[in-house]
Design an enzyme around this catalytic site. Structure first.
Site, short mmCIF file in Angstrom:
data_model
loop_
_atom_site.label_atom_id
_atom_site.label_comp_id
_atom_site.label_asym_id
_atom_site.label_seq_id
_atom_site.Cartn_x
_atom_site.Cartn_y
_atom_site.Cartn_z
N TYR A 106 8.13 -4.57 26.15
CA TYR A 106 8.53 -3.18 26.38
C TYR A 106 8.59 -2.43 25.05
O TYR A 106 8.14 -1.29 24.94
CB TYR A 106 9.88 -3.12 27.09
CG TYR A 106 9.83 -3.66 28.50
CD1 TYR A 106 9.42 -2.86 29.56
CD2 TYR A 106 10.20 -4.98 28.78
CE1 TYR A 106 9.37 -3.36 30.86
CE2 TYR A 106 10.15 -5.49 30.07
CZ TYR A 106 9.74 -4.66 31.11
OH TYR A 106 9.69 -5.16 32.39
N ASN A 129 6.06 3.13 38.37
CA ASN A 129 4.60 3.11 38.34
C ASN A 129 4.04 3.24 39.76
O ASN A 129 4.24 2.37 40.60
CB ASN A 129 4.13 1.80 37.69
CG ASN A 129 2.63 1.69 37.60
OD1 ASN A 129 1.89 2.62 37.88
ND2 ASN A 129 2.17 0.52 37.20
N CYS A 137 1.54 -2.90 35.09
CA CYS A 137 2.92 -3.02 34.62
C CYS A 137 3.41 -4.47 34.62
O CYS A 137 4.33 -4.80 33.88
CB CYS A 137 3.84 -2.13 35.45
SG CYS A 137 3.72 -2.35 37.23
N HIS A 138 2.76 -5.33 35.40
CA HIS A 138 3.16 -6.74 35.40
C HIS A 138 2.88 -7.42 34.06
O HIS A 138 3.44 -8.46 33.77
CB HIS A 138 2.44 -7.49 36.55
CG HIS A 138 0.96 -7.51 36.41
ND1 HIS A 138 0.17 -6.44 36.75
CD2 HIS A 138 0.12 -8.47 35.95
CE1 HIS A 138 -1.10 -6.74 36.52
NE2 HIS A 138 -1.16 -7.97 36.02
N GLU A 164 -3.71 -14.57 35.89
CA GLU A 164 -4.45 -14.13 34.70
C GLU A 164 -4.36 -15.14 33.55
O GLU A 164 -4.87 -14.87 32.46
CB GLU A 164 -3.91 -12.78 34.22
CG GLU A 164 -4.08 -11.66 35.20
CD GLU A 164 -3.59 -10.33 34.65
OE1 GLU A 164 -3.50 -10.18 33.41
OE2 GLU A 164 -3.32 -9.43 35.47
#
Length: 167
Positions: A106, A129, A137-138, A164
């Site tokens: 962040y 979001n 945002c993840h 990912e």
């Protein structure tokens, strides 16, 4: 009139919410296992299901590809960021640049957006979001490396990061 399209992904049912004429993407909704719960806010607002709009179908196909483990392109031309403040837009654009398979804290996002010491603002912006997955945002995590909060729940965030190979 606002419309939505249900998206059946490998992680559950998601949605693409849009206005049709001219096409503008209003929101994407993260996968959930309960289809009724996913649709309830749209139905209560009298949105109509539209499973045939070609642009919505392309975005839906991209979401399916993402949850199958592929990197996807962000459909910027159809996303309406004008409803967000310039600072929120700056945060969204920085988060959109976090590569597939990588994360940023962040605080890092705040600094890159020109908002030093605004990590909490970044967190609040991510919580609001409208375009999860498209604006990833993840991929924004706490400075200690833990996942942090997520609108779809921490287990979904961890699962998406694992997909990912980022976590």
């Amino acid at each position: 009139m606002n419309r939505y399209l249900i998206v059946d992904t490998a992680f559950g049912y998601g949605a693409v919410a849009f206005s049709a004429e001219p096409f503008k993407l209003v929101a994407t909704r993260l996968p959930a296992s309960d289809l009724d719960e996913l649709c309830r806010p749209f139905d209560e607002a009298y949105w109509r299901i539209d499973s045939n709009h070609p642009t919505a179908l392309k975005i839906a196909a991209a979401l399916v590809r993402y949850f199958n483990g592929e990197s996807i392109e962000i459909p910027w031309p159809v996303m309406d960021l004008s409803r967000f403040t310039p600072s929120q837009q700056a945060v969204y654009r920085i988060v959109a640049k976090i590569p597939y398979g990588e994360t940023a804290s962040y605080g890092q996002v705040a600094r890159l957006a020109g908002l030093p010491r605004a990590a909490r603002f970044v967190g609040t912006t991510m919580a609001n979001n409208a375009y999860p997955v498209l604006i990833p945002c993840h991929r924004v995590i706490k400075s200690d490396g833990s996942p942090g909060l997520f609108g779809g729940g921490e287990p979904l965030k961890a699962r998406m990061l694992a997909l990912e190979n980022a976590f």
